[in-house]
Scaffold this motif. Sequence first.
Motif, mmCIF file in Angstrom:
data_model
loop_
_atom_site.group_PDB
_atom_site.id
_atom_site.type_symbol
_atom_site.label_atom_id
_atom_site.label_comp_id
_atom_site.label_asym_id
_atom_site.label_seq_id
_atom_site.Cartn_x
_atom_site.Cartn_y
_atom_site.Cartn_z
ATOM 1 N N PRO A 1 0.881 -1.244 -0.032
ATOM 2 C CA PRO A 1 0.083 -0.118 -0.136
ATOM 3 C C PRO A 1 0.783 1.273 0.108
ATOM 4 O O PRO A 1 2.001 1.279 0.617
ATOM 5 C CB PRO A 1 -0.843 -0.164 1.316
ATOM 6 C CG PRO A 1 -0.060 -0.875 2.008
ATOM 7 C CD PRO A 1 0.806 -1.924 1.401
ATOM 8 N N GLY A 2 0.399 2.299 -0.727
ATOM 9 C CA GLY A 2 1.018 3.404 -0.517
ATOM 10 C C GLY A 2 0.784 4.265 0.747
ATOM 11 O O GLY A 2 -0.053 3.839 1.369
ATOM 12 N N ASN A 3 1.830 5.207 0.922
ATOM 13 C CA ASN A 3 1.962 5.737 2.338
ATOM 14 C C ASN A 3 0.730 6.597 2.573
ATOM 15 O O ASN A 3 0.276 7.038 3.586
ATOM 16 C CB ASN A 3 3.017 6.695 2.551
ATOM 17 C CG ASN A 3 2.994 7.779 1.666
ATOM 18 O OD1 ASN A 3 2.963 7.785 0.359
ATOM 19 N ND2 ASN A 3 3.334 8.986 2.175
ATOM 20 N N THR A 4 -0.220 7.199 1.610
ATOM 21 C CA THR A 4 -1.214 7.996 1.637
ATOM 22 C C THR A 4 -2.265 7.865 0.788
ATOM 23 O O THR A 4 -1.914 7.570 -0.374
ATOM 24 C CB THR A 4 -0.715 9.534 1.707
ATOM 25 O OG1 THR A 4 -1.789 10.286 2.201
ATOM 26 C CG2 THR A 4 -0.232 9.918 0.382
ATOM 27 N N SER A 5 -3.407 8.347 0.898
ATOM 28 C CA SER A 5 -4.459 8.456 -0.161
ATOM 29 C C SER A 5 -4.432 9.801 -0.741
ATOM 30 O O SER A 5 -3.939 10.585 -0.074
ATOM 31 C CB SER A 5 -5.923 8.108 0.568
ATOM 32 O OG SER A 5 -6.173 8.810 1.611
ATOM 33 N N VAL A 6 -4.982 10.054 -1.701
ATOM 34 C CA VAL A 6 -5.232 11.539 -2.366
ATOM 35 C C VAL A 6 -6.744 11.665 -2.733
ATOM 36 O O VAL A 6 -7.303 10.788 -3.268
ATOM 37 C CB VAL A 6 -4.169 11.636 -3.866
ATOM 38 C CG1 VAL A 6 -4.363 12.783 -4.438
ATOM 39 C CG2 VAL A 6 -2.748 11.247 -3.443
#
Lengths: 181, 188
Positions: free
Chosen positions: B62-67
């Motif tokens: 998973p990426g470190n953050t959502s956008v």
Amino acid sequence: MRTTKSTKILIAVLVMALSAGAQTVARSASAAISFRAEVAKVLKLQANLRQVRQAGVSAEVFATGPSTLRVAVQISGSAPVLRLPVAITCNVRSYLLQARAASSSSTAVIGLAGDPGQDPLGRQVLSRPLPLDHDPVFAMVSSPAMAAGSTDTTIELRFDPVPSGETRTVTFELSLLESGR
Amino acid sequence: MKGPNRNRMRRLTYILLFALGISLFVRPARAQEFITISLGGSAVNWTSAFANSLTPGAASNPGNTSVTVNSNWNLSPGRTALILYAYFNSASAALAHSATVCTTGCPDIPSSAIEVKVNAGAFAPMTQTAPFGAAGASLQLFSLKITGANKTSSRSDTLAFNINLSGLPQLPADTYTGTLVIQAQATP
């Protein structure tokens, strides 16, 4: 009823006007998200045997780090040979296997003993048997294809003959290093 | 041309002139039409600094953050759909290896390994072909039917990201970078 020339022109203008008014797709400006991803380096050198007893050779292997082994060998006889089975786990594109003798007076020729037909590393590694006290780097892997899981191979050391009735102790360190290429 | 025919032609001419006037002066006010996209973030990382470095062979990275994507629009009458896309400009190298580390025979991360989740939906790979970006390197984020009731409106969507490396168990140690582009289109 015949259509006059002026009526034809008028129809053409009307068609053009209607087509000019036809909808084309509407688009927003683009917005960007930058992605940055790392694959961490993995370099592991593990001994498949902690103790090795072969003709004229008795060795003990200690892990001193994830990619470092310390090997203490007692040798005797006219042609002592140590074959040390190891597992190499690595995901860098090129790496070095390094042997560094604790004592500069140690003399041995070291290389990878794997059968090129059986040993996957033997097919891809550039193995250069060299005196242990001359050049610590004895084998180099330089292939993108080596960025793969774990590979079993055998490190072979051929020591100088030991005078009859004597026993000699040699200690050296094996390291797996990224070559930086 | 005789009298009746001349009258008919005159009548037809008047009708055509009237239609032309309608088409020229009673067209939709196109100048006011707009679609704007703004993002609540501009970077997503998979790095040691965020303790989420990629694990080759793992399906979940998973990426470190959502956008958050904010969409605003004012569409002309006649528009029937608003579609938001995410895309890369390369399908084979959505995230490219670092050239300084590797110069030949170096694998990249394809767009098919990049997965996007919209709001509470499921992760989907970037394998579609859209009006934007490279073939097979896009994903439709939403498709909204436009009616008179919502031709002027806005919405907000949250994007989460994953890199599925189940098909790349031998991805070498390196830094991989790329740019995901978000863009909307109203049709017809």
